[in-house]
Design an enzyme around this catalytic site. Structure first.
Site, short mmCIF file in Angstrom:
data_model
loop_
_atom_site.label_atom_id
_atom_site.label_comp_id
_atom_site.label_asym_id
_atom_site.label_seq_id
_atom_site.Cartn_x
_atom_site.Cartn_y
_atom_site.Cartn_z
N LEU A 50 0.82 -1.21 0.00
CA LEU A 50 0.00 0.00 0.00
C LEU A 50 0.86 1.26 0.00
O LEU A 50 2.01 1.24 0.44
CB LEU A 50 -0.94 -0.03 1.21
CG LEU A 50 -1.92 -1.21 1.18
CD1 LEU A 50 -2.53 -1.46 2.54
CD2 LEU A 50 -3.01 -0.95 0.14
N PRO A 51 0.31 2.38 -0.49
CA PRO A 51 1.14 3.55 -0.80
C PRO A 51 1.44 4.51 0.33
O PRO A 51 2.30 5.39 0.16
CB PRO A 51 0.34 4.25 -1.91
CG PRO A 51 -1.08 3.90 -1.60
CD PRO A 51 -1.04 2.50 -1.07
N THR A 80 6.03 0.26 2.19
CA THR A 80 7.02 1.11 2.86
C THR A 80 6.24 2.20 3.58
O THR A 80 5.84 3.18 2.98
CB THR A 80 8.01 1.72 1.86
OG1 THR A 80 8.64 0.67 1.13
CG2 THR A 80 9.07 2.53 2.58
N LYS A 155 14.43 -0.48 5.20
CA LYS A 155 13.96 -0.12 3.86
C LYS A 155 14.03 1.39 3.64
O LYS A 155 14.43 1.86 2.57
CB LYS A 155 12.51 -0.60 3.68
CG LYS A 155 11.84 -0.13 2.39
CD LYS A 155 12.54 -0.63 1.14
CE LYS A 155 11.99 0.01 -0.14
NZ LYS A 155 10.59 -0.30 -0.40
N LYS A 224 7.56 10.60 -0.21
CA LYS A 224 7.02 9.93 0.98
C LYS A 224 8.11 9.16 1.71
O LYS A 224 8.27 9.27 2.93
CB LYS A 224 5.88 9.00 0.57
CG LYS A 224 5.21 8.24 1.71
CD LYS A 224 5.70 6.81 1.83
CE LYS A 224 5.29 5.97 0.63
NZ LYS A 224 5.70 4.55 0.79
#
Length: 276
Positions: A50-51, A80, A155, A224
């Site tokens: 998911l974003p 992430t 990450k 992001k």
């Protein structure tokens, strides 16, 4: 990643807001659900990709989300979203007996398609072992810890390094070309010397110099990820001089020329700044 699971004989129940993605996978044998809740009522193991942290939390713990499912026992999060969101979701799901495996990936669209992703796995060892065979379908597995959130931290650090390298490489190549250097010669020399990095070894030769600008990752996601990385590092007491500079550069590029562009298109923004 869903396509690779199907190709390896696994049964999938899928849901997404993108109907074209559902149609493609349905044609390959996946069963399409009508909601997140239906997936959670049908599958013991759920993967999410998911974003944003807000969307991840809504899907995992919101009304009719994964937390309400009758079948789900393990959530594997490939997103992430940062360690704080991951830990918050893991704590909430644990109250319903649902385990969380923090499993962000690196390698881009090509890595997902070819099964060459790097997976940064954090979760209880016995839970990870139950889904290990599924991870092997995606790429190379690195066990980074037992606490959800540890994979997220690694990450974010990886993405901050990668996107900062791309930004400085963009500036260097625009300067070199403006000064009369051949970009192909620049690439050969840099990759034979000490300046080589992920941008010069992969993104520039494959997506910038050919003029395709199609790595498959939008600038909005870079903003992001770098923002989350800087926040997490600062929360750990690390001053982020270069991280903050990189975040500012990417945010300005997004606001000026559009956030939906491929990250490799940053080169053209830098060219504009350089009046080239």
């Amino acid at each position: 990643m869903a396509r690779r699971l199907l190709q390896h004989g696994h049964s999938l129940v899928i849901y997404d807001k993108d109907q074209s993605a559902l149609d493609e996978l349905a044609a390959l044998g996946a069963r399409v659900a009508s909601s997140v809740r239906e997936v959670a009522d049908s599958a013991e193991v759920i993967f999410t990709s998911l974003p944003s942290p807000a969307i991840f939390k809504a899907v995992a713990t919101g009304a009719d989300g994964i937390i309400e499912g009758g079948a789900v026992r393990i959530l594997v999060d490939l997103s992430t979203v940062g360690s704080r969101a991951e830990q918050e979701v893991a704590s909430a799901l644990a109250t319903k007996g649902i385990e969380t495996v923090d499993a962000p990936v690196s390698g881009g669209a090509a890595g997902a398609e070819n099964g060459t992703l790097a997976l940064m796995i954090a979760g209880k060892s016995e839970v990870v072992e139950r889904v290990r065979a599924l991870f092997d379908v995606f790429g190379k597995v690195f066990i980074v810890g037992e606490q959800p959130g540890q994979g997220q931290l690694l990450k974010l650090l990886n993405n901050m390094l990668s996107t900062t390298a791309f930004a400085i490489t963009s500036e260097a190549f625009v300067a070199g070309v403006k000064g009369g250097l051949d970009p192909e010669v620049m690439m050969a020399v840099i990759n034979a010397g000490s300046g080589k990095n992920g941008a010069t070894l992969d993104k520039f030769p494959k997506h910038v110099l050919p003029g395709t600008f199609d790595f498959g990752f939008p600038i909005s996601s870079v903003c992001k990820d770098v923002g989350l990385a800087v926040e997490e590092c600062q929360a750990l007491g690390v001053p982020m001089w270069l991280g903050n500079a990189a975040r500012q550069l990417w945010n300005v590029a997004a606001q000026q020329d559009g956030a939906d562009r491929d990250l490799t298109d940053l080169v053209r923004t830098v060219e504009g700044w350089a009046n080239r």
